[in-house]
Design a protein around this motif. Sequence first.
Motif, PDB file in Angstrom:
ATOM      1  N   LEU A  61       0.801  -1.225   0.000  1.00 53.26           N
ATOM      2  CA  LEU A  61       0.000   0.000   0.000  1.00 53.26           C
ATOM      3  C   LEU A  61       0.832   1.272   0.000  1.00 53.26           C
ATOM      4  O   LEU A  61       0.297   2.370  -0.134  1.00 53.26           O
ATOM      5  N   GLY A  62       2.145   1.142   0.181  1.00 57.98           N
ATOM      6  CA  GLY A  62       3.009   2.319   0.147  1.00 57.98           C
ATOM      7  C   GLY A  62       3.052   3.110   1.437  1.00 57.98           C
ATOM      8  O   GLY A  62       3.455   4.267   1.448  1.00 57.98           O
ATOM      9  N   LYS A  63       2.644   2.503   2.516  1.00 55.83           N
ATOM     10  CA  LYS A  63       2.724   3.177   3.825  1.00 55.83           C
ATOM     11  C   LYS A  63       4.175   3.151   4.315  1.00 55.83           C
ATOM     12  O   LYS A  63       4.962   2.280   3.932  1.00 55.83           O
ATOM     13  N   PRO A  64       4.569   4.080   5.177  1.00 49.59           N
ATOM     14  CA  PRO A  64       5.950   4.090   5.671  1.00 49.59           C
ATOM     15  C   PRO A  64       6.334   2.785   6.371  1.00 49.59           C
ATOM     16  O   PRO A  64       5.518   2.170   7.059  1.00 49.59           O
ATOM     17  N   LYS A  65       7.571   2.382   6.161  1.00 52.11           N
ATOM     18  CA  LYS A  65       8.126   1.192   6.796  1.00 52.11           C
ATOM     19  C   LYS A  65       8.807   1.627   8.094  1.00 52.11           C
ATOM     20  O   LYS A  65       9.582   2.585   8.103  1.00 52.11           O
TER      21      LYS A  65
ATOM     22  N   TYR B 269      11.960   4.091  16.809  1.00 55.76           N
ATOM     23  CA  TYR B 269      11.972   3.629  15.421  1.00 55.76           C
ATOM     24  C   TYR B 269      12.067   4.815  14.470  1.00 55.76           C
ATOM     25  O   TYR B 269      11.837   5.958  14.835  1.00 55.76           O
ATOM     26  N   LYS B 270      12.426   4.491  13.246  1.00 52.50           N
ATOM     27  CA  LYS B 270      12.430   5.489  12.179  1.00 52.50           C
ATOM     28  C   LYS B 270      11.488   4.995  11.082  1.00 52.50           C
ATOM     29  O   LYS B 270      11.196   3.800  10.997  1.00 52.50           O
ATOM     30  N   GLU B 271      10.984   5.922  10.298  1.00 51.03           N
ATOM     31  CA  GLU B 271      10.118   5.569   9.180  1.00 51.03           C
ATOM     32  C   GLU B 271      10.801   5.945   7.875  1.00 51.03           C
ATOM     33  O   GLU B 271      11.388   7.022   7.767  1.00 51.03           O
ATOM     34  N   THR B 272      10.726   5.037   6.930  1.00 49.81           N
ATOM     35  CA  THR B 272      11.225   5.307   5.585  1.00 49.81           C
ATOM     36  C   THR B 272      10.087   5.061   4.603  1.00 49.81           C
ATOM     37  O   THR B 272       9.243   4.189   4.819  1.00 49.81           O
TER      38      THR B 272
END
Length: 121
Positions: free
Chosen positions: A28-32, A46-49
């Motif tokens: 779905l293209g949501k941040p990882k 955590y970090k989001e990419t």
Amino acid sequence: MSKRVGGIIFLKVDGDLQRAKGAFSYNLGKPKREAVIGGDGIAHGYKETGQVAFIEGEITDDRKLNLAALLELEDVTVTLELANGKVISLREAWYAGEGTGQSEEGNIGVRFEAPTGEEIK
């Protein structure tokens, strides 16, 4: 009570049914989210990419399929209807595959990407 969770799928590009085969993947293209581990060995958070939304799999080639036109697709709506009743939808999508066909089973790998994806239940 048993429910179907896999099996028959339908892939449509701007409403035109494609000859989908095999297993498809989608995102779905949501941040990882990934853990940030400190020097002390403990997760500090955590970090989001970012990720791109996509639908990827294989279709069967036939005389009617125009491979050159497939490779140039952009700004299309792509839907993947799953056996469990969900629909994965990409709007403003583009073709992002290699366009490589295989002669043994007449299959072509396809990948469509879009800014975002939507899960319709």
